[in-house]
Write a protein that holds these residues in place. Structure first.
Motif, PDB file in Angstrom:
ATOM      1  N   TYR A 161       0.725  -1.229   0.042  1.00 42.07           N
ATOM      2  CA  TYR A 161      -0.097  -0.020   0.028  1.00 42.07           C
ATOM      3  C   TYR A 161       0.897   1.188   0.069  1.00 42.07           C
ATOM      4  O   TYR A 161       0.392   2.435  -0.445  1.00 42.07           O
ATOM      5  CB  TYR A 161      -1.043   0.073   1.308  1.00 42.07           C
ATOM      6  N   GLY A 162       2.127   1.329   0.589  1.00 44.59           N
ATOM      7  CA  GLY A 162       2.902   2.315   0.205  1.00 44.59           C
ATOM      8  C   GLY A 162       2.901   3.247   1.443  1.00 44.59           C
ATOM      9  O   GLY A 162       1.999   3.531   2.007  1.00 44.59           O
ATOM     10  N   ASP A 163       4.047   3.881   1.795  1.00 41.81           N
ATOM     11  CA  ASP A 163       4.083   5.137   2.469  1.00 41.81           C
ATOM     12  C   ASP A 163       3.582   6.378   1.979  1.00 41.81           C
ATOM     13  O   ASP A 163       3.638   6.543   0.911  1.00 41.81           O
ATOM     14  CB  ASP A 163       5.648   5.394   2.496  1.00 41.81           C
ATOM     15  N   ARG A 190      11.567  15.360   4.043  1.00 36.85           N
ATOM     16  CA  ARG A 190      10.827  16.296   4.103  1.00 36.85           C
ATOM     17  C   ARG A 190       9.967  16.581   2.491  1.00 36.85           C
ATOM     18  O   ARG A 190       9.479  17.357   2.317  1.00 36.85           O
ATOM     19  CB  ARG A 190      11.550  17.689   4.154  1.00 36.85           C
ATOM     20  N   ILE A 191      10.109  15.508   1.843  1.00 35.30           N
ATOM     21  CA  ILE A 191       9.096  15.770   0.451  1.00 35.30           C
ATOM     22  C   ILE A 191       8.075  14.541   0.771  1.00 35.30           C
ATOM     23  O   ILE A 191       8.146  13.449   1.133  1.00 35.30           O
ATOM     24  CB  ILE A 191      10.196  14.929  -0.579  1.00 35.30           C
ATOM     25  N   VAL A 192       6.959  15.039   0.185  1.00 33.80           N
ATOM     26  CA  VAL A 192       5.503  14.248  -0.038  1.00 33.80           C
ATOM     27  C   VAL A 192       5.488  14.417  -1.438  1.00 33.80           C
ATOM     28  O   VAL A 192       5.102  15.324  -1.930  1.00 33.80           O
ATOM     29  CB  VAL A 192       4.586  14.866   0.903  1.00 33.80           C
ATOM     30  N   VAL A 193       5.071  12.906  -1.852  1.00 34.51           N
ATOM     31  CA  VAL A 193       4.577  12.910  -3.464  1.00 34.51           C
ATOM     32  C   VAL A 193       3.343  12.928  -3.359  1.00 34.51           C
ATOM     33  O   VAL A 193       2.473  12.502  -2.756  1.00 34.51           O
ATOM     34  CB  VAL A 193       5.397  11.583  -4.130  1.00 34.51           C
ATOM     35  N   CYS A 194       2.896  13.782  -4.551  1.00 38.24           N
ATOM     36  CA  CYS A 194       1.332  13.825  -4.431  1.00 38.24           C
ATOM     37  C   CYS A 194       0.877  13.508  -5.974  1.00 38.24           C
ATOM     38  O   CYS A 194       1.731  13.491  -6.849  1.00 38.24           O
ATOM     39  CB  CYS A 194       0.836  15.114  -3.850  1.00 38.24           C
ATOM     40  N   SER A 195      -0.246  13.827  -6.201  1.00 43.50           N
ATOM     41  CA  SER A 195      -1.001  13.491  -7.808  1.00 43.50           C
ATOM     42  C   SER A 195      -0.936  14.749  -8.257  1.00 43.50           C
ATOM     43  O   SER A 195      -2.149  15.111  -8.835  1.00 43.50           O
ATOM     44  CB  SER A 195      -2.378  12.585  -7.593  1.00 43.50           C
ATOM     45  N   LEU A 337       1.991  13.249 -11.405  1.00 47.15           N
ATOM     46  CA  LEU A 337       2.931  13.247 -10.250  1.00 47.15           C
ATOM     47  C   LEU A 337       3.559  14.629  -9.990  1.00 47.15           C
ATOM     48  O   LEU A 337       3.734  15.447 -10.785  1.00 47.15           O
ATOM     49  CB  LEU A 337       4.292  12.460 -10.853  1.00 47.15           C
ATOM     50  N   GLY A 338       3.495  15.133  -8.590  1.00 48.57           N
ATOM     51  CA  GLY A 338       3.809  16.179  -8.122  1.00 48.57           C
ATOM     52  C   GLY A 338       4.511  15.880  -6.865  1.00 48.57           C
ATOM     53  O   GLY A 338       4.705  14.928  -6.442  1.00 48.57           O
ATOM     54  N   ASP A 358      -0.274   5.576   0.727  1.00 44.74           N
ATOM     55  CA  ASP A 358      -0.224   6.336  -0.594  1.00 44.74           C
ATOM     56  C   ASP A 358      -1.312   5.814  -1.563  1.00 44.74           C
ATOM     57  O   ASP A 358      -0.819   4.717  -2.259  1.00 44.74           O
ATOM     58  CB  ASP A 358       1.231   6.256  -1.075  1.00 44.74           C
ATOM     59  N   TRP A 359      -2.323   6.284  -1.515  1.00 39.78           N
ATOM     60  CA  TRP A 359      -3.583   5.609  -2.565  1.00 39.78           C
ATOM     61  C   TRP A 359      -3.774   6.597  -3.884  1.00 39.78           C
ATOM     62  O   TRP A 359      -4.446   6.109  -4.561  1.00 39.78           O
ATOM     63  CB  TRP A 359      -4.877   5.592  -1.717  1.00 39.78           C
ATOM     64  N   VAL A 360      -2.855   7.409  -3.928  1.00 46.55           N
ATOM     65  CA  VAL A 360      -2.981   8.483  -5.238  1.00 46.55           C
ATOM     66  C   VAL A 360      -2.108   8.437  -6.263  1.00 46.55           C
ATOM     67  O   VAL A 360      -2.015   8.593  -7.165  1.00 46.55           O
ATOM     68  CB  VAL A 360      -3.256   9.662  -4.592  1.00 46.55           C
TER      69      VAL A 360
END
Length: 483
Positions: A161-163, A190-195, A337-338, A358-360
């Motif tokens: 499922y992921g961090d 300090r980085i968060v990956v987002c959609s 990806l952002g 991480d569901w996105v």
């Protein structure tokens, strides 16, 4: 009524496939046999499947023995149904190729020819809307190579499922790249990956509202859906004025209840100037004095032409600036990806808002982008596209100088769009004329904050959007509609 799933061989390639494992070949086929007669019911079900497109032309059907067993009916019933449908033209049956759905031409329909001055119904003939790169320039071969390497090297746990922070491989690659190319202090933790950017902004809006922030200042010209995302989070979006030196950040202290400000510091969207160093310092000083935050939208920072690189504002104070980056302009928006580079105190709040898992963001896309960056392919792609976009910008400037010498072009030192200034009072008529000529282009007023008075009439021309083959026609169409 008999309702069953029948196993069907898939498409023309099935005839060359090897023996099926365990008697299973191709795709499942759902058939509903209605009525009192089994053969008639089977024929009706197959006709409906072909007519509606569930069975595509060329699809290989199960053998009569296999389908009879799946449906629980006699083999002769299936064989007779196949034979009759073949006689009607629905199916074909050839020795060694099995029974397949017949290939038939689609019926012709009369299509009225639109007048030359009107755009095609399927969309504009020419697209100069800002906000997109040349999608035909996506590096398919290099991306596929990176995907294969990433998939081969991926640990088994990567497919869980992921961090919520995102894959560590991508966060590490981003930290190295952003520090080197954009001057960002970006430790992986300090980085968060987002959609994409908008998802990141929505997360920040929720965090700010939970912190009892009432308002986020925005630039007086920008994207309405960015303002809307903040508004939906319950935040007001008062505008800051702009001039030739960028957003007037020294006026932040005059805005009541503002706890953050959204800035496009490296290349203001859409006007195109970089935020002056004094204005950068003023924004950071305001954030330190008020415990506020700067949300930095670095949407196209890699693309600069006639100026020295302008580093990210985040480097001035990583604890007061949230850096938002994306692959949308450098690669393609469809990757979704952002990334957010956060002050240390915000990491837990943002990741908690994102969710427990991480569901996105697709793990495979994250791993592929990490490999794409680490291998140097990302740098090579950006350099290649930078040259391509610079040539287009130069062609735009040259064409307007020749065919519309009274027109002034600004905001062209960087990015994927230019501002084409118009005579006062003509913006609306030019945009309408462009639409009738099949040219999609936005006027400057589209990006104005609702509470800001009208400014200079202009077009915002996205010269990065068309493919290489479409670009000359789009440029010609633009020149034709200018006053």
């Amino acid at each position: 009524m008999t309702d069953s799933w029948a196993n069907s061989a898939a498409g023309p390639a099935a005839s060359t496939a090897g023996p099926a494992v365990g008697g299973v070949l191709g795709v499942d086929l759902h058939l509903e046999l209605r009525g009192s007669g089994l053969r008639a019911g089977l024929m009706d079900a197959l006709r409906e499947a072909v007519r509606t497109g569930r069975l595509a032309p060329g699809t290989r059907l199960p053998s009569s023995r296999s389908l009879a067993a799946d449906l629980g009916i006699a083999r002769n019933t299936v064989a007779d149904a196949y034979a009759e449908l073949a006689a009607e033209g629905w199916l074909t049956a050839r020795q060694g190729s099995g029974t397949r759905v017949a290939r038939r031409s689609a019926p012709r329909r009369a299509t009225p020819v639109p007048p030359r001055t009107r755009p095609a119904r399927g969309g504009p003939a020419h697209n100069l809307l800002p906000g997109s790169p040349d999608l035909a320039g996506f590096p398919r071969a290099q991306w596929l190579t990176a995907a294969r390497r990433a998939l081969t090297a991926a640990p088994h746990e990567a497919f869980g499922y992921g961090d919520p922070l995102g894959r560590i491989e991508l966060r590490t690659a981003l930290a190295d790249y952003l520090a080197r190319a954009r001057g960002v202090y970006a430790a992986p933790e300090r980085i968060v990956v987002c959609s994409g950017f908008l998802h990141g902004l929505m997360l920040l809006g929720q965090v700010l509202r939970a912190r009892r922030v009432r308002a986020v200042a925005v630039e007086s010209y920008g994207l309405d859906f960015h303002r809307n995302a903040l508004t939906k989070a319950g935040l007001r979006t008062p505008p800051l004025p702009l001039d030739a030196r960028g957003t007037r950040t020294e006026e932040l202290s005059d805005l009541r209840g503002v706890g953050a400000v959204l800035l496009t510091a490296a290349h203001q969207f859409p006007l195109g100037m970089a935020l002056h160093p004094d204005r950068r310092s003023a924004a950071v000083d305001w954030a330190r004095a008020t415990d506020g935050l700067i949300l930095e939208d670095d949407y196209d920072g890699e693309f600069r032409y006639d100026r020295q690189p302008v580093g990210a504002l985040q480097g001035l104070d990583p604890e007061r600036v949230v850096y938002l980056g994306t692959a949308s302009k450098s690669l393609a928006p469809g990757l979704r990806l952002g990334w957010l580079v956060l002050p240390e105190e915000l990491v837990r709040e943002v990741s908690g808002t994102k969710g427990e898992v991480d569901w996105v963001s697709s793990v495979l896309d994250q791993l592929t982008l990490a490999e794409f960056i680490a291998s140097g392919a990302y740098d090579r792609h950006v350099r290649s596209m930078r040259l391509r976009y610079r040539r287009r910008r130069d062609q735009l400037v040259a064409a307007l100088a020749e065919r519309a010498p009274e027109i002034r072009v600004t905001g062209i030192a960087a990015g994927l769009h230019a501002v084409v200034e118009l005579p006062p009072g003509t913006e609306r008529s030019v945009v309408e004329a462009a639409a009738w000529q099949g040219l999609a282009v936005y006027g400057m007023s589209r990006f104005r904050h609702p509470s800001v008075a009208p400014g200079t009439d202009a077009l915002v021309v996205g010269y990065g959007t068309p493919s290489d083959s479409a670009w000359p026609g789009a440029l010609d169409a633009l020149c034709r509609v200018l006053p």
